[in-house]
Scaffold this motif. Structure first.
Motif, PDB file in Angstrom:
ATOM      1  N   LYS A   1       0.875  -1.272   0.072  1.00 53.12           N
ATOM      2  CA  LYS A   1      -0.010  -0.068  -0.135  1.00 53.12           C
ATOM      3  C   LYS A   1       0.783   1.295   0.052  1.00 53.12           C
ATOM      4  CE  LYS A   1      -3.892  -2.217   2.369  1.00 53.12           C
ATOM      5  NZ  LYS A   1      -4.765  -2.046   3.610  1.00 53.12           N
ATOM      6  N   LYS A   2       2.112   1.094   0.495  1.00 52.76           N
ATOM      7  CA  LYS A   2       3.160   2.275   0.420  1.00 52.76           C
ATOM      8  C   LYS A   2       4.445   1.851  -0.201  1.00 52.76           C
ATOM      9  CE  LYS A   2       1.118   4.472   4.355  1.00 52.76           C
ATOM     10  NZ  LYS A   2       0.687   5.619   3.436  1.00 52.76           N
ATOM     11  N   THR A   3       5.498   2.616  -0.517  1.00 56.81           N
ATOM     12  CA  THR A   3       6.592   2.308  -1.291  1.00 56.81           C
ATOM     13  C   THR A   3       7.561   1.466  -0.036  1.00 56.81           C
ATOM     14  OG1 THR A   3       7.602   4.252  -0.847  1.00 56.81           O
ATOM     15  CG2 THR A   3       6.487   3.723  -2.965  1.00 56.81           C
ATOM     16  N   TYR A   4       7.297   1.854   1.115  1.00 54.64           N
ATOM     17  CA  TYR A   4       8.090   1.416   2.314  1.00 54.64           C
ATOM     18  C   TYR A   4       7.250   0.361   2.982  1.00 54.64           C
ATOM     19  CZ  TYR A   4       5.294   5.181   4.607  1.00 54.64           C
ATOM     20  OH  TYR A   4       4.519   6.362   4.872  1.00 54.64           O
ATOM     21  N   ASN A   5       7.950  -0.521   3.815  1.00 54.10           N
ATOM     22  CA  ASN A   5       7.219  -1.381   4.347  1.00 54.10           C
ATOM     23  C   ASN A   5       8.163  -2.306   5.536  1.00 54.10           C
ATOM     24  OD1 ASN A   5       5.190  -3.607   4.694  1.00 54.10           O
ATOM     25  ND2 ASN A   5       4.669  -3.356   2.476  1.00 54.10           N
ATOM     26  N   GLU A   6       7.400  -3.227   6.142  1.00 55.19           N
ATOM     27  CA  GLU A   6       8.009  -3.869   7.455  1.00 55.19           C
ATOM     28  C   GLU A   6       7.816  -5.410   7.069  1.00 55.19           C
ATOM     29  OE1 GLU A   6       6.465  -3.210  11.224  1.00 55.19           O
ATOM     30  OE2 GLU A   6       7.722  -4.186  12.135  1.00 55.19           O
ATOM     31  N   MET A   7       8.863  -6.232   7.565  1.00 53.86           N
ATOM     32  CA  MET A   7       8.668  -7.522   7.436  1.00 53.86           C
ATOM     33  C   MET A   7       8.894  -8.233   8.729  1.00 53.86           C
ATOM     34  SD  MET A   7      10.743  -8.622   3.635  1.00 53.86           S
ATOM     35  CE  MET A   7      10.332 -10.370   4.043  1.00 53.86           C
ATOM     36  N   LYS A   8       8.474  -9.136   9.292  1.00 54.66           N
ATOM     37  CA  LYS A   8       8.776  -9.977  10.360  1.00 54.66           C
ATOM     38  C   LYS A   8       9.192 -11.142   9.770  1.00 54.66           C
ATOM     39  CE  LYS A   8       8.017  -7.642  14.065  1.00 54.66           C
ATOM     40  NZ  LYS A   8       8.784  -7.390  15.065  1.00 54.66           N
ATOM     41  N   VAL A   9      10.571 -11.560  10.061  1.00 49.62           N
ATOM     42  CA  VAL A   9      11.234 -12.803   9.550  1.00 49.62           C
ATOM     43  C   VAL A   9      11.412 -13.530  10.788  1.00 49.62           C
ATOM     44  CG1 VAL A   9      12.861 -13.831   8.166  1.00 49.62           C
ATOM     45  CG2 VAL A   9      11.845 -11.649   7.696  1.00 49.62           C
ATOM     46  N   LYS A  10      10.546 -14.606  11.319  1.00 49.17           N
ATOM     47  CA  LYS A  10      10.797 -15.431  12.233  1.00 49.17           C
ATOM     48  C   LYS A  10      11.134 -14.634  13.512  1.00 49.17           C
ATOM     49  CE  LYS A  10      12.507 -19.734  11.904  1.00 49.17           C
ATOM     50  NZ  LYS A  10      13.554 -20.718  11.641  1.00 49.17           N
ATOM     51  N   GLY A  11      10.367 -13.583  13.710  1.00 51.31           N
ATOM     52  CA  GLY A  11      10.385 -12.873  14.796  1.00 51.31           C
ATOM     53  C   GLY A  11      11.405 -11.495  14.904  1.00 51.31           C
ATOM     54  N   TYR A  12      12.045 -11.542  13.816  1.00 53.02           N
ATOM     55  CA  TYR A  12      13.077 -10.234  13.535  1.00 53.02           C
ATOM     56  C   TYR A  12      12.637  -9.180  12.567  1.00 53.02           C
ATOM     57  CZ  TYR A  12      16.317 -13.274  16.073  1.00 53.02           C
ATOM     58  OH  TYR A  12      16.830 -14.137  17.261  1.00 53.02           O
ATOM     59  N   THR A  13      12.854  -7.959  12.893  1.00 49.56           N
ATOM     60  CA  THR A  13      12.136  -7.077  12.159  1.00 49.56           C
ATOM     61  C   THR A  13      13.196  -6.587  10.942  1.00 49.56           C
ATOM     62  OG1 THR A  13      10.810  -6.179  14.142  1.00 49.56           O
ATOM     63  CG2 THR A  13      11.458  -4.702  12.181  1.00 49.56           C
ATOM     64  N   VAL A  14      12.571  -6.356   9.764  1.00 45.81           N
ATOM     65  CA  VAL A  14      13.060  -5.888   8.564  1.00 45.81           C
ATOM     66  C   VAL A  14      12.389  -4.879   8.039  1.00 45.81           C
ATOM     67  CG1 VAL A  14      14.282  -6.330   6.331  1.00 45.81           C
ATOM     68  CG2 VAL A  14      14.266  -8.120   7.981  1.00 45.81           C
ATOM     69  N   LEU A  15      12.978  -3.366   8.413  1.00 45.68           N
ATOM     70  CA  LEU A  15      12.321  -2.326   7.837  1.00 45.68           C
ATOM     71  C   LEU A  15      12.851  -1.952   6.536  1.00 45.68           C
ATOM     72  CD1 LEU A  15      12.490  -0.277  11.245  1.00 45.68           C
ATOM     73  CD2 LEU A  15      10.621  -1.591  10.322  1.00 45.68           C
ATOM     74  N   LEU A  16      11.983  -1.629   5.412  1.00 41.26           N
ATOM     75  CA  LEU A  16      12.253  -1.326   4.152  1.00 41.26           C
ATOM     76  C   LEU A  16      11.935   0.097   3.895  1.00 41.26           C
ATOM     77  CD1 LEU A  16      10.819  -4.642   3.073  1.00 41.26           C
ATOM     78  CD2 LEU A  16      13.140  -4.126   2.267  1.00 41.26           C
ATOM     79  N   LEU A  17      13.114   0.846   3.979  1.00 43.17           N
ATOM     80  CA  LEU A  17      12.601   2.261   3.897  1.00 43.17           C
ATOM     81  C   LEU A  17      12.840   2.677   2.325  1.00 43.17           C
ATOM     82  CD1 LEU A  17      14.658   4.201   6.481  1.00 43.17           C
ATOM     83  CD2 LEU A  17      12.368   3.353   6.598  1.00 43.17           C
ATOM     84  N   SER A  18      12.165   3.537   1.684  1.00 41.70           N
ATOM     85  CA  SER A  18      11.896   3.523  -0.072  1.00 41.70           C
ATOM     86  C   SER A  18      12.078   5.036  -0.411  1.00 41.70           C
ATOM     87  CB  SER A  18      10.676   3.045  -0.381  1.00 41.70           C
ATOM     88  OG  SER A  18      11.015   2.164  -1.669  1.00 41.70           O
ATOM     89  N   GLN A  19      12.732   5.238  -1.409  1.00 40.05           N
ATOM     90  CA  GLN A  19      12.604   6.665  -2.130  1.00 40.05           C
ATOM     91  C   GLN A  19      11.275   6.830  -2.489  1.00 40.05           C
ATOM     92  OE1 GLN A  19      15.473   6.722  -5.310  1.00 40.05           O
ATOM     93  NE2 GLN A  19      14.380   8.406  -6.239  1.00 40.05           N
ATOM     94  N   GLU A  20      10.877   7.887  -2.366  1.00 37.13           N
ATOM     95  CA  GLU A  20       9.131   8.151  -2.593  1.00 37.13           C
ATOM     96  C   GLU A  20       8.909   9.094  -3.646  1.00 37.13           C
ATOM     97  OE1 GLU A  20       6.532   8.625   1.024  1.00 37.13           O
ATOM     98  OE2 GLU A  20       8.518   8.918   2.057  1.00 37.13           O
ATOM     99  N   ALA A  21      10.088   9.753  -4.187  1.00 44.84           N
ATOM    100  CA  ALA A  21       9.873  10.833  -5.341  1.00 44.84           C
ATOM    101  C   ALA A  21      11.048  10.557  -6.164  1.00 44.84           C
ATOM    102  CB  ALA A  21       9.225  12.157  -4.912  1.00 44.84           C
TER     103      ALA A  21
END
Length: 369
Positions: A189-209
């Motif tokens: 829904k947005k260009t940036y996102n979050e994943m949870k991988v086996k309880g660990y957080t991965v934050l995906l920051l993304s260029q927006e323009a």
């Protein structure tokens, strides 16, 4: 690289000067201009029956699993790859991505997730996204996460015939079109996102323009107030349990104490300030394409652990030349109870790279209630 500041009034007069500065790794604008425009008659390769690409939906976290392992075994493992630059006009990029996925398919160690840190395509065009989808759909993938790079916004340079066309920029396109293409691929829904991988957080920051909306950013990564507020909130939550947190960007950071310009993370002071309170943070970026074996420093210790990845599509030497044309590289990350191990992988030979082998002990942190 020089900071570029443009305003809308001077944009058309300055665009040629900007093009001269956009020397992105291997597949940058100058490489496109040297090759000439794309063949207008070229058609995408026949698509295989498409399978759903496993990825987070609508910004929701992936279903969280409990990380369990035997003594001395990793609790979580993932591949992080970058700069695929998939292009129908450069078949080597498709071949190298398939080479990487074939290596992962035969890999003898766990892969709990696959993360792609930007420049998934070379032009952000519909034809390049179709080629990327065709390749990914041919494999049973682990949970997949990605963020956008500057090349994923390049569709504004491509005309309706698939040719490179700076004279008719933005060719009826917009940065919004680029964002929609990426979000459609990833079901975000947005260009940036979050994943949870086996309880660990991965934050995906993304260029927006890109320069269609914000000419002053050049090839830099601009993050909105909304994204930075989200990042701050997610970091506070992710670091609460004392586990390592992984932050993915495309463009690299400028020197400490500076904000970035073109080819860099622009709001770098705020980015670093958000991470400052936390231990065991691992930031992985792409964009530089530097081959793990060319002597370049790929790890920097700040208040966080900062790693520069190589490239699947076009690893480069220190002069930003594609000297070792068959190289295709990425990183394999393993999380243990007391350390994180990061290793460079050469997909061409299916071997780990001696020059890219880091073991980072985890610092003990007080878990917050």
């Amino acid at each position: 690289m020089r900071d570029i500041t443009l305003n809308r009034r001077s944009f058309l007069k300055s665009i040629l000067a900007l093009l001269g500065l956009l020397i992105t790794a291997g597949g940058g604008l100058l490489a496109w201009l040297d090759r000439g425009r794309l063949a207008a008659s070229a058609e995408p390769a026949a698509a295989a029956p498409q399978q759903p690409i496993p990825s987070p939906t609508g910004g929701d976290q992936l279903a969280e699993e409990t990380a369990t392992a035997g003594p001395g075994e990793p609790l979580m493992s993932m591949f992080v790859i970058s700069d695929l630059h998939i292009s129908l006009d450069d078949p080597q990029t498709s071949r190298k991505l398939k080479q990487a996925l074939e290596d992962m398919k035969a890999f003898h160690m766990p892969i709990d997730a696959l993360v792609i840190t930007g420049d998934l395509t070379d032009t952000g065009s519909d034809r390049d996204y179709k080629e990327l989808t065709r390749i990914l759909s041919g494999y049973k993938l682990p949970p997949l996460g990605a963020n956008m790079g500057n090349h994923d916004f390049y569709t504004v340079w491509i005309n309706k015939n698939g040719g490179w066309d700076k004279d008719h920029y933005p060719n009826g396109k917009s940065d919004a079109v680029s964002r929609e293409q990426f979000m459609k691929l990833m079901n975000y829904k947005k260009t940036y996102n979050e994943m949870k991988v086996k309880g660990y957080t991965v934050l995906l920051l993304s260029q927006e323009a890109y320069i269609q909306e914000k000419p002053e950013v050049g090839e830099g990564a601009w993050y909105s107030d909304e994204q930075l507020a989200w990042f701050k909130e997610r970091m506070a939550e992710a670091a609460r349990d004392g586990k390592p947190v992984f932050v993915m960007t495309h463009q690299p950071l400028p020197p400490i104490g500076e904000n970035g310009g073109t080819h860099q993370l622009i709001r770098a002071k705020e980015f670093r300030e958000i991470l400052k309170p936390y231990k065991n943070v691992f930031v992985l970026c792409g964009h530089r394409h530097q081959d793990f074996m060319n002597g370049t420093n790929h790890y920097v210790r700040e208040t966080f652990h900062y790693f520069h990845n190589s490239s699947v599509g076009r690893p480069l030497n220190r002069n930003y030349q594609q000297q070792a044309k068959d190289h295709a590289q990425g990183m394999y990350v393993q999380v243990y109870a007391d350390k994180v191990v990061l290793r460079g992988r050469e997909f061409e030979t299916r071997t780990f790279i001696d020059e890219a082998n880091w073991t980072i002990p985890l610092e003990k942190t007080a878990k917050k209630a």
